[in-house]
Design a protein around this motif. Structure first.
Motif, PDB file in Angstrom:
ATOM      1  N   UNK A 378       0.838  -1.186   0.000  1.00 32.27           N
ATOM      2  CA  UNK A 378       0.000   0.000   0.000  1.00 32.27           C
ATOM      3  C   UNK A 378       0.883   1.251   0.000  1.00 32.27           C
ATOM      4  N   UNK A 379       0.666   2.139  -0.952  1.00 30.17           N
ATOM      5  CA  UNK A 379       1.503   3.317  -1.123  1.00 30.17           C
ATOM      6  C   UNK A 379       0.887   4.531  -0.418  1.00 30.17           C
ATOM      7  N   UNK A 380       1.747   5.368   0.125  1.00 30.42           N
ATOM      8  CA  UNK A 380       1.332   6.617   0.773  1.00 30.42           C
ATOM      9  C   UNK A 380       1.913   7.780  -0.035  1.00 30.42           C
ATOM     10  N   UNK A 381       1.039   8.659  -0.462  1.00 30.85           N
ATOM     11  CA  UNK A 381       1.481   9.807  -1.265  1.00 30.85           C
ATOM     12  C   UNK A 381       2.161  10.844  -0.385  1.00 30.85           C
ATOM     13  N   UNK A 382       2.858  11.773  -1.008  1.00 34.04           N
ATOM     14  CA  UNK A 382       3.529  12.837  -0.265  1.00 34.04           C
ATOM     15  C   UNK A 382       2.519  13.692   0.493  1.00 34.04           C
ATOM     16  N   UNK A 383       1.363  13.939  -0.127  1.00 32.76           N
ATOM     17  CA  UNK A 383       0.341  14.755   0.518  1.00 32.76           C
ATOM     18  C   UNK A 383      -0.175  14.082   1.791  1.00 32.76           C
ATOM     19  N   UNK A 384      -0.402  12.753   1.704  1.00 31.78           N
ATOM     20  CA  UNK A 384      -0.877  12.027   2.880  1.00 31.78           C
ATOM     21  C   UNK A 384       0.169  12.058   3.992  1.00 31.78           C
ATOM     22  N   UNK A 385       1.415  11.916   3.607  1.00 35.07           N
ATOM     23  CA  UNK A 385       2.466  11.859   4.620  1.00 35.07           C
ATOM     24  C   UNK A 385       2.692  13.225   5.267  1.00 35.07           C
ATOM     25  N   UNK A 386       2.551  14.293   4.480  1.00 38.42           N
ATOM     26  CA  UNK A 386       2.730  15.637   5.034  1.00 38.42           C
ATOM     27  C   UNK A 386       1.635  15.987   6.028  1.00 38.42           C
ATOM     28  N   UNK A 387       0.504  15.305   5.923  1.00 33.92           N
ATOM     29  CA  UNK A 387      -0.613  15.590   6.827  1.00 33.92           C
ATOM     30  C   UNK A 387      -0.398  15.005   8.222  1.00 33.92           C
ATOM     31  N   UNK A 388       0.644  14.182   8.392  1.00 32.11           N
ATOM     32  CA  UNK A 388       0.929  13.582   9.702  1.00 32.11           C
ATOM     33  C   UNK A 388       1.478  14.660  10.631  1.00 32.11           C
ATOM     34  N   UNK A 389       0.854  14.827  11.778  1.00 30.77           N
ATOM     35  CA  UNK A 389       1.263  15.830  12.764  1.00 30.77           C
ATOM     36  C   UNK A 389       2.368  15.237  13.635  1.00 30.77           C
ATOM     37  N   UNK A 390       3.598  15.259  13.136  1.00 32.43           N
ATOM     38  CA  UNK A 390       4.720  14.580  13.777  1.00 32.43           C
ATOM     39  C   UNK A 390       5.745  15.594  14.259  1.00 32.43           C
ATOM     40  N   UNK A 391       6.290  15.314  15.430  1.00 27.08           N
ATOM     41  CA  UNK A 391       7.349  16.153  16.005  1.00 27.08           C
ATOM     42  C   UNK A 391       8.520  15.253  16.367  1.00 27.08           C
ATOM     43  N   UNK A 392       9.693  15.554  15.847  1.00 27.21           N
ATOM     44  CA  UNK A 392      10.868  14.759  16.139  1.00 27.21           C
ATOM     45  C   UNK A 392      11.453  15.159  17.482  1.00 27.21           C
ATOM     46  N   UNK A 397      15.739  11.990  15.524  1.00 30.83           N
ATOM     47  CA  UNK A 397      14.308  12.142  15.324  1.00 30.83           C
ATOM     48  C   UNK A 397      13.690  11.046  14.503  1.00 30.83           C
ATOM     49  N   UNK A 398      14.515  10.276  13.755  1.00 35.64           N
ATOM     50  CA  UNK A 398      13.960   9.162  12.997  1.00 35.64           C
ATOM     51  C   UNK A 398      13.558   8.012  13.907  1.00 35.64           C
ATOM     52  N   UNK A 399      14.174   7.943  15.103  1.00 37.22           N
ATOM     53  CA  UNK A 399      13.839   6.899  16.070  1.00 37.22           C
ATOM     54  C   UNK A 399      12.875   7.393  17.141  1.00 37.22           C
ATOM     55  N   UNK A 400      12.902   8.661  17.426  1.00 41.62           N
ATOM     56  CA  UNK A 400      12.110   9.219  18.519  1.00 41.62           C
ATOM     57  C   UNK A 400      11.237  10.355  17.991  1.00 41.62           C
ATOM     58  N   UNK A 401       9.932  10.180  18.079  1.00 40.60           N
ATOM     59  CA  UNK A 401       9.029  11.203  17.551  1.00 40.60           C
ATOM     60  C   UNK A 401       7.677  11.104  18.260  1.00 40.60           C
ATOM     61  N   UNK A 402       6.913  12.168  18.119  1.00 35.71           N
ATOM     62  CA  UNK A 402       5.579  12.263  18.728  1.00 35.71           C
ATOM     63  C   UNK A 402       4.578  12.540  17.630  1.00 35.71           C
ATOM     64  N   UNK A 403       3.516  11.769  17.595  1.00 37.43           N
ATOM     65  CA  UNK A 403       2.411  12.003  16.659  1.00 37.43           C
ATOM     66  C   UNK A 403       1.203  12.429  17.485  1.00 37.43           C
ATOM     67  N   UNK A 404       0.774  13.657  17.267  1.00 35.83           N
ATOM     68  CA  UNK A 404      -0.314  14.233  18.057  1.00 35.83           C
ATOM     69  C   UNK A 404      -1.601  14.283  17.248  1.00 35.83           C
ATOM     70  N   UNK A 405      -2.741  14.289  17.932  1.00 35.16           N
ATOM     71  CA  UNK A 405      -4.030  14.396  17.204  1.00 35.16           C
ATOM     72  C   UNK A 405      -4.112  15.698  16.404  1.00 35.16           C
ATOM     73  N   UNK A 406      -4.737  15.637  15.241  1.00 38.29           N
ATOM     74  CA  UNK A 406      -4.890  16.823  14.401  1.00 38.29           C
ATOM     75  C   UNK A 406      -6.134  17.593  14.748  1.00 38.29           C
ATOM     76  N   UNK A 407      -7.027  17.029  15.537  1.00 35.23           N
ATOM     77  CA  UNK A 407      -8.270  17.692  15.899  1.00 35.23           C
ATOM     78  C   UNK A 407      -8.048  18.698  17.013  1.00 35.23           C
TER      79      UNK A 407
END
Length: 407
Positions: A378-392, A397-407
């Protein structure tokens, strides 16, 4: 005294006497029979005439000698009697045994003992045929134990390739972050996929207790006609309370399946165990379905964060260190022990065996079957990946990151 009386007296006293007392009591009985008493006693007691004569001399010596010490007077055999110790007879015994077991043929076929003959009985045979040393296999085990040897399995500790220079720093970061979460009462989980298991009446490693000569019968091959059914147990081990959740999938081991397993744990167990949780720490390998390079893994974690309302902290183990993942040695190893020797005949059996896994330290496991189909590639487009609310976090930062809710 009659022969029958001697026989009765001997049978009554024999169990209560040691070796010395038996021969001396027997020669005393012989005296009571007058002529031919030694022959009669020999027939009854099976003690040889020479031993009876020896006992007679012992009694005379004890009567005539008054200066014997207490130890000498109570000695059963003469000083120095009995079989000599192996170490006395073969002074270099330990050296020969050590040379025998360390003399393998991995790189030299001319050596004495091949690696396939390192059992106690084959070492025994080697010592007898090549060194003329008669020793039991049990004595060999005692000698090896004395020298500090023990049976040991292979241990996966040597890493292929060079270790990452920041490996220890990453472990320290994982430890500090985990401790902080546990102190705050926030959930910490260790996740990974156990190796796929073949479902059906096939042989499973291990043994189980059954009535004698009544082994469980299974198929003699693992490749019958038709498609084989395999299941992938995805484990979620909770460090806070020593509990676990296993999502038993029968489709592909994908990132979508991995995050769905985490969501099922949260929906079935997690949100009830941690009603006040604001964040979640996920410890996992840096490769596979939950690898740090997998876009789908992070996109699916974003969906999980949105649905749960949690800030998802991810700490990956550095490359080549998956064996230290908690889920491996606090969950998966006990599952394997629990179903050892039992064929996994169907999915329901697998779920039951996993759910019944416990330990002395109170491990409790919940297992559910997942019939969803997870497509590979399953492929993920650049647009989909940019929408991830991620903080390194930190320098890695490639090993340690935080993904927070977008709402």
């Amino acid at each position: 005294m009659k022969k029958e009386e001697i026989h009765t007296l001997w049978n009554n006293m024999k169990p209560q006497l040691n070796e010395k007392q038996k021969r001396q009591y027997a020669t005393t009985l012989a005296k009571t029979y007058r002529y031919g008493g030694a022959t009669i006693v020999h027939q009854i007691t099976k003690i040889s005439p020479n031993t009876l004569t020896k006992a007679k001399k012992e009694l005379q010596q004890q009567q005539n000698t008054t200066n014997l010490t207490h130890t000498e007077n109570n000695r059963i055999r003469k000083k120095g009697a009995g079989r000599k110790k192996l170490e006395t007879k073969h002074q270099n015994l330990q050296t020969i045994i050590e040379q025998t077991i360390t003399n393998n043929t991995y790189d030299n076929p001319q050596k004495t003992l091949t690696y396939t003959t390192k059992s106690l009985r084959n070492i025994q045979q080697t010592l007898q045929t090549q060194h003329n040393i008669n020793i039991s296999f049990r004595s060999i085990a005692t000698q090896l134990q004395t020298q500090g040897y023990s049976l040991q399995q292979n241990k996966k500790m040597l890493q292929i390739g060079e270790k990452h220079p920041d490996r220890n720093m990453q472990f320290e970061h994982i430890n500090q972050t985990t401790k902080a979460f546990l102190d705050e009462g926030q959930p910490v989980i260790s996740v990974d996929t156990k190796k796929k298991e073949l479902v059906g009446n096939y042989a499973n490693k291990g043994s189980e207790y059954r009535l004698k000569k009544n082994p469980r019968l299974v198929f003699d091959h693992d490749f019958p006609e038709g498609k084989l059914l395999k299941v992938a147990p995805y484990g979620v081990y909770v460090l806070n309370d020593n509990t676990a959740f296993v999502n038993l999938g029968s489709s592909g081991d994908t990132a979508e399946f991995a995050v769905q397993s985490i969501y099922r744990w949260w929906d079935v167990v997690g949100k009830h165990s941690f009603p006040d949780a604001k964040k979640l720490l996920v410890n996992c390998d840096c490769g596979g379905s939950n690898g740090y390079r997998t876009r789908l893994w992070k996109v699916e974690l974003q969906r999980f964060a949105d649905m749960s309302g949690l800030d998802v902290y991810v700490c990956d183990l550095p490359p080549g260190t998956s064996k230290w993942n908690k889920v491996e040695h606090r969950l998966f190893c006990f599952i394997s022990k629990n179903w050892a020797g039992q064929p996994l005949v169907d999915v329901e059996t697998v779920v039951s065996l996993i759910s019944s896994t416990t330990t002395r330290k109170g491990l409790r496991v919940v297992c559910q079957s997942d019939s969803n189909v997870y497509l590979r590639g399953k492929k993920i487009s650049d647009e989909e990946f940019k929408a991830v609310n991620i903080s390194k976090v930190g320098s890695h930062g490639e090993w340690n990151y935080i993904i927070s809710p977008t709402k």
